[in-house]
Structures are given as structure tokens and as C-alpha cells.
Design an enzyme around this catalytic site. Structure first.
Site, PDB file in Angstrom:
ATOM      1  N   PRO A  88     -47.556  -6.873  -3.510  1.00  0.00           N
ATOM      2  CA  PRO A  88     -46.598  -7.300  -2.485  1.00  0.00           C
ATOM      3  C   PRO A  88     -45.700  -8.441  -2.964  1.00  0.00           C
ATOM      4  O   PRO A  88     -44.654  -8.707  -2.362  1.00  0.00           O
ATOM      5  CB  PRO A  88     -47.481  -7.773  -1.325  1.00  0.00           C
ATOM      6  CG  PRO A  88     -48.820  -7.176  -1.576  1.00  0.00           C
ATOM      7  CD  PRO A  88     -48.946  -6.995  -3.051  1.00  0.00           C
ATOM      8  N   GLU A 115     -58.363  -9.007  -3.257  1.00  0.00           N
ATOM      9  CA  GLU A 115     -57.331 -10.013  -2.979  1.00  0.00           C
ATOM     10  C   GLU A 115     -56.301 -10.134  -4.103  1.00  0.00           C
ATOM     11  O   GLU A 115     -55.411 -10.971  -4.051  1.00  0.00           O
ATOM     12  CB  GLU A 115     -57.982 -11.381  -2.729  1.00  0.00           C
ATOM     13  CG  GLU A 115     -58.866 -11.418  -1.502  1.00  0.00           C
ATOM     14  CD  GLU A 115     -58.122 -10.997  -0.233  1.00  0.00           C
ATOM     15  OE1 GLU A 115     -57.090 -11.603   0.076  1.00  0.00           O
ATOM     16  OE2 GLU A 115     -58.589 -10.051   0.415  1.00  0.00           O
ATOM     17  N   ARG A 153     -38.876  12.522 -10.305  1.00  0.00           N
ATOM     18  CA  ARG A 153     -37.833  13.477  -9.912  1.00  0.00           C
ATOM     19  C   ARG A 153     -36.472  13.141 -10.506  1.00  0.00           C
ATOM     20  O   ARG A 153     -35.543  13.935 -10.406  1.00  0.00           O
ATOM     21  CB  ARG A 153     -37.770  13.634  -8.400  1.00  0.00           C
ATOM     22  CG  ARG A 153     -37.477  12.380  -7.642  1.00  0.00           C
ATOM     23  CD  ARG A 153     -37.668  12.565  -6.149  1.00  0.00           C
ATOM     24  NE  ARG A 153     -36.669  13.452  -5.563  1.00  0.00           N
ATOM     25  CZ  ARG A 153     -35.377  13.165  -5.454  1.00  0.00           C
ATOM     26  NH1 ARG A 153     -34.923  12.015  -5.926  1.00  0.00           N
ATOM     27  NH2 ARG A 153     -34.538  13.997  -4.913  1.00  0.00           N
ATOM     28  N   ASP A 168     -28.468  12.979  -4.088  1.00  0.00           N
ATOM     29  CA  ASP A 168     -29.353  12.366  -3.098  1.00  0.00           C
ATOM     30  C   ASP A 168     -28.699  11.299  -2.255  1.00  0.00           C
ATOM     31  O   ASP A 168     -27.784  10.635  -2.696  1.00  0.00           O
ATOM     32  CB  ASP A 168     -30.509  11.653  -3.801  1.00  0.00           C
ATOM     33  CG  ASP A 168     -31.517  12.612  -4.317  1.00  0.00           C
ATOM     34  OD1 ASP A 168     -31.535  13.748  -3.839  1.00  0.00           O
ATOM     35  OD2 ASP A 168     -32.281  12.216  -5.205  1.00  0.00           O
TER      36      ASP A 168
HETATM   37  C1  4FL Z   1     -48.225  -3.457  -1.302  1.00  0.00           C
HETATM   38  C2  4FL Z   1     -48.427  -3.012  -3.638  1.00  0.00           C
HETATM   39  C3  4FL Z   1     -46.879  -3.116  -1.382  1.00  0.00           C
HETATM   40  C4  4FL Z   1     -47.074  -2.691  -3.650  1.00  0.00           C
HETATM   41  C5  4FL Z   1     -52.434  -4.199  -3.071  1.00  0.00           C
HETATM   42  C6  4FL Z   1     -52.377  -4.420  -1.712  1.00  0.00           C
HETATM   43  C7  4FL Z   1     -49.013  -3.399  -2.450  1.00  0.00           C
HETATM   44  C8  4FL Z   1     -50.430  -3.777  -2.423  1.00  0.00           C
HETATM   45  N1  4FL Z   1     -46.332  -2.741  -2.541  1.00  0.00           N
HETATM   46  N2  4FL Z   1     -51.235  -3.797  -3.478  1.00  0.00           N
HETATM   47  N3  4FL Z   1     -51.116  -4.147  -1.323  1.00  0.00           N
END
Ligand code: 4FL
Length: 262
Positions: A88, A115, A153, A168
Site C-alpha cells: 500500500p 504487517e 495483455r 482500450d
Molecule cells: C494493497 C498491495 C494494495 C498492493 C499487503 C496488504 C497491498 C497489500 N496494493 N499488500 N495489502
């Protein structure tokens, strides 16, 4: 393009590989999707891949040694790859990022659980950090499938038609035009007449106009970022004129503020 996924849940990728365009692309050797089980690089009888965080706090952190072993093994097999951590905290994935990734020989995708992963791995083993959106998942596996799907793709020969990917939504910052298929009438609603007319010039104009109106109504932010063509500006001006005509056909009303609202 070689996608190598580092995960403690390699089974999650079996269904992803087994269907549709991704399956066909693998069979035709346009892409490969392989997994490395991080647990295979963990020491001890229980092959533990996580541990409690230094400094306290809730949750567990993925240990550095198994991750380092897995990344080194992946780089040996696919030396011209870049290593991407799905997190994230990464920059947010979009079609432009997908196009850039599609130019590489290979992508090594590191999926965290718990975590997160030990910071020393982030600093010394990771080339890029990618988020697929501002939300938290239970792990990076689904995020890496999203990334692989969007990048695969774009690889030449993966999609059927020659220019399917260029046309697209997003590749030119316009949403797709409306789509219809048979029957011509469904629950009292007809397919727009112009699509049945056989007039290809009119049909192309209609497609551009519905693309523009959908982008205007649903995603104004995309239009603002876009360098419009002359034809597109003409369509937008025509709407302005049509709207002005509607406004000017209204009966005159007093501009006196006191008589306005009631
Ligand atoms: C969330 C990874 C959004 C990529 C682990 C928990 C994540 C993620 N984009 N990895 N959330």
C-alpha cells in the site's frame, strides 16, 4: 515476459494461470508465470517466515533471510528482471505504469503477508514499490495478479486482434464507447439506429461522441488531463451550443434578487 512471483501461497496462482487469455499466452510462450515459495528458503524444522516486530506492536513481520534467499534465486533464473514489492506504500498502479513494465524482460513480484516485510529487504533488494489502490489487502498476492494481468495483455501477441490493446479505455485517457450486441430490441430498448446504418464514417463519429460524453459524465478528471483533437473540440463546442440554445429558449425572468427564490 517472465513473471516470477515470490509468495508463501503459490497455490493461489494455479487458477490464475489456468484460464482465458493468460492461459493461452503461457501456452504460446508469450509469457511465463512461475512462483517461488518463500518458505522453501526458510531455515529450521518449521520453516518459519515471520517473526514479532522489534519495538513491539501488533502483527508479525516477514523475516529477511527467506525473502533474500527467494529474491536471489529468482534473479538467478531471470537476471534481466526488476524486483517489485506490492505494498500500500507504493506508487499507485495505472495503465501508464503497466505500459512501462511491459517493456522489461521479466518482473519479480514480492508478495508480503502480515504487517509487512523487513525494511532491510525493501532498501537493498527492491527496485520499485507498487500499490494497486488505496486499500489494504491480506497480502500482496491479489495485487500481483492484477499487475500481471494488466501487463500481460500489453505484450505483443497476447491479445487476439492486432490493435486490441491500443484501443482500450485509458490508453488515450478516454473511456470506451457504448457497446451493443444482438438482439436489436431488448425489453423495449433498441440499439441506436446509426449502428445499423452501415455508414462507417457516421458510426466512427458516434463512437467518439459517446466516448467523450461518457468520459465527461463519469470521469471529468481524465478529460482535463487530455490533449483534445480538433474533432473532439468540435464535438464539445456543439454540446455548448446545444446547451446555450436550451438556456436561451427559456422565458425571460426578472434579475431582481428579492423576487428570485420564491
Ligand atoms: C494493497 C498491495 C494494495 C498492493 C499487503 C496488504 C497491498 C497489500 N496494493 N499488500 N495489502
Amino acid at each position: 515476459m517472465n513473471f516470477t512471483v515470490l509468495t508463501i501461497f503459490p497455490e493461489m496462482f494455479q487458477l490464475f494461470r489456468a484460464h482465458g487469455i493468460i492461459k493461452r499466452a503461457i501456452e504460446r510462450n508469450k509469457i511465463s508465470v512461475s512462483t517461488i515459495n518463500i518458505r522453501d528458503f526458510a531455515e529450521g524444522r518449521h520453516q518459519v517466515t515471520d517473526d514479532r516486530p522489534y519495538g513491539g506492536g501488533c502483527g508479525m513481520v516477514m523475516k529477511p533471510e527467506p525473502l533474500a534467499g527467494a529474491i536471489r534465486s529468482a534473479k538467478k533464473k531471470s537476471p534481466d528482471s526488476i524486483t517489485i514489492h506490492l505494498t500500500p506504500q507504493g506508487r499507485v498502479f495505472n495503465q501508464k505504469v503497466a505500459q512501462q513494465f511491459a517493456l522489461y524482460d521479466g518482473l519479480i513480484l514480492v508478495c508480503g503477508r502480515y504487517e509487512g516485510i523487513d525494511e532491510r529487504i525493501c532498501q537493498d533488494f527492491i527496485d520499485d514499490e507498487i500499490s494497486i489502490g488505496d486499500y489494504v489487502l491480506t497480502g500482496g498476492e491479489l495485487a500481483s495478479m492484477v499487475l500481471i494481468d494488466a501487463v500481460a495483455r500489453l505484450i505483443p501477441g497476447v491479445l487476439g486482434g492486432v490493435d486490441s490493446a491500443e484501443k482500450d479505455s485509458f490508453s488515450d485517457d478516454l473511456l470506451e464507447h457504448a457497446q451493443y450486441t444482438r438482439p436489436g430490441t431488448f425489453e423495449d430498448k433498441n440499439v441506436p439506429e446509426v449502428l445499423l446504418s452501415g455508414n462507417h464514417k457516421k458510426i466512427e463519429e458516434w463512437k467518439l461522441e459517446t466516448s467523450l460524453i461518457r468520459t465527461f459524465l463519469k470521469r471529468k478528471d481524465l478529460l482535463k488531463n487530455r490533449l483534445l483533437t480538433e474533432q473532439e473540440i468540435e464535438i464539445l463546442k456543439k454540446w455548448c451550443l446545444d446547451i446555450e440554445k436550451i438556456i436561451h429558449s427559456q422565458p425571460l425572468r426578472s434579475t431582481n434578487a428579492l423576487s428570485g427564490s420564491q
